[in-house]
Motif scaffolding. Structure first.
Motif, PDB file in Angstrom:
ATOM      1  N   UNK A   1      -0.800   1.085   5.696  1.00 19.11           N
ATOM      2  CA  UNK A   1      -0.299   2.451   5.560  1.00 19.11           C
ATOM      3  C   UNK A   1      -0.282   3.109   6.943  1.00 19.11           C
ATOM      4  N   UNK A   2       0.683   2.730   7.801  1.00 15.61           N
ATOM      5  CA  UNK A   2       0.703   3.221   9.182  1.00 15.61           C
ATOM      6  C   UNK A   2       0.939   4.724   9.262  1.00 15.61           C
TER       7      UNK A   2
ATOM      8  N   UNK B   1       0.830  -1.210   0.000  1.00 15.06           N
ATOM      9  CA  UNK B   1       0.000   0.000   0.000  1.00 15.06           C
ATOM     10  C   UNK B   1       0.862   1.257   0.000  1.00 15.06           C
ATOM     11  N   UNK B   2       1.912   1.249   0.802  1.00 15.98           N
ATOM     12  CA  UNK B   2       2.806   2.405   0.858  1.00 15.98           C
ATOM     13  C   UNK B   2       3.509   2.621  -0.480  1.00 15.98           C
ATOM     14  N   UNK B   3       4.003   1.555  -1.081  1.00 16.64           N
ATOM     15  CA  UNK B   3       4.740   1.670  -2.337  1.00 16.64           C
ATOM     16  C   UNK B   3       3.875   2.284  -3.438  1.00 16.64           C
TER      17      UNK B   3
ATOM     18  N   UNK C   1       1.560   4.518  -3.098  1.00 18.57           N
ATOM     19  CA  UNK C   1       1.511   5.960  -2.848  1.00 18.57           C
ATOM     20  C   UNK C   1       2.851   6.607  -3.199  1.00 18.57           C
ATOM     21  N   UNK C   2       3.942   5.966  -2.803  1.00 17.19           N
ATOM     22  CA  UNK C   2       5.269   6.549  -2.995  1.00 17.19           C
ATOM     23  C   UNK C   2       5.663   6.671  -4.467  1.00 17.19           C
ATOM     24  N   UNK C   3       5.207   5.749  -5.288  1.00 19.18           N
ATOM     25  CA  UNK C   3       5.604   5.808  -6.705  1.00 19.18           C
ATOM     26  C   UNK C   3       4.604   6.589  -7.558  1.00 19.18           C
ATOM     27  N   UNK C   4       3.552   7.108  -6.917  1.00 21.43           N
ATOM     28  CA  UNK C   4       2.567   7.911  -7.649  1.00 21.43           C
ATOM     29  C   UNK C   4       2.421   9.295  -7.022  1.00 21.43           C
ATOM     30  N   UNK C   5       1.655   9.385  -5.963  1.00 20.03           N
ATOM     31  CA  UNK C   5       1.300  10.678  -5.367  1.00 20.03           C
ATOM     32  C   UNK C   5       2.513  11.465  -4.891  1.00 20.03           C
TER      33      UNK C   5
END
Length: 208
Positions: free
Chosen positions: A178-179, A120-122, A124-128
């Motif tokens: 996504x903590x 889930x984190x990845x 977000x990190x590679x897009x937003x």
């Protein structure tokens, strides 16, 4: 301690300034607009300057025990070179002013920590946050190679919730979903790190 705080009027910086003042530290708030300090202004020494200008930072840095940067882009997903430019300015100014201790706020998922992120984190990190994280990666590595007594703080997703005081901090932490962690707890950790040798030359990940 005598602390110089960059990003003092931001959502994390305000917590940091408030905590430092309440703890008895002498705080210089490096800001673009001193009016934005509001009720914090009475407890600090406000200095107007540009965090991407080595000259501006160097003019006020001498005599401080540590510099803490809580600079951020707020809700913007545009990097605008803030972190690369401010890291270069800060390193140069710290060297010129003979201030060795630096606590620098970054984000979990930047650079090598991307590999430790959850699915889930990845996403977000590679897009937003892709552009901002690319800018932060350059800045973080520059800080680590600066020769200063640095700490690069890597929080998970920031919230505006109250401080819990029960967060986790380590060189590496397991991730699921996504903590999050509150900005108030991040500020508490940064303040603690500035007063200790424990996290020098380390990049602690922090999360609830």
């Amino acid at each position: 301690m005598k602390l110089l705080v960059l990003g003092a009027t931001g959502p994390t910086g305000r917590h940091l300034v408030d905590m430092a003042v309440r703890s008895g530290d002498s705080v210089t708030a490096f800001v673009r607009n001193p009016d934005a300090l509001g009720d914090l202004a009475e407890g600090v020494t406000p200095v107007i300057g540009d965090a991407t200008s080595q000259r501006d930072i160097a003019a006020v840095a001498a005599g401080h025990d540590a510099i803490l940067s809580a600079l951020g882009r707020g809700n913007s997903v545009t990097a605008d070179g803030l972190f690369t430019r401010s890291s270069a300015a800060l390193i140069g100014a710290a060297g010129a002013a003979d201030v060795s201790r630096l606590v620098w706020l970054s984000s979990f998922g930047v650079g090598h920590t991307y590999a430790w992120a959850s699915t889930a984190q990845k996403l977000i990190y590679r897009t937003v946050t892709r552009a901002i994280y690319a800018d932060k990666e350059i800045a973080d590595e520059r800080i680590r190679n600066s020769g200063l007594d640095w700490t690069v703080v890597l929080p998970t997703r920031l919230t505006h919730g109250p401080a819990k005081g029960t967060f986790q901090a380590d060189d590496r932490l397991p991730m699921k979903g996504n903590p999050t962690i509150s900005r108030a707890d991040v500020a508490a950790f940064m303040h603690q790190a500035a007063h200790s040798d424990e996290w020098i030359h380390r990049s602690p990940v922090i999360t609830d």
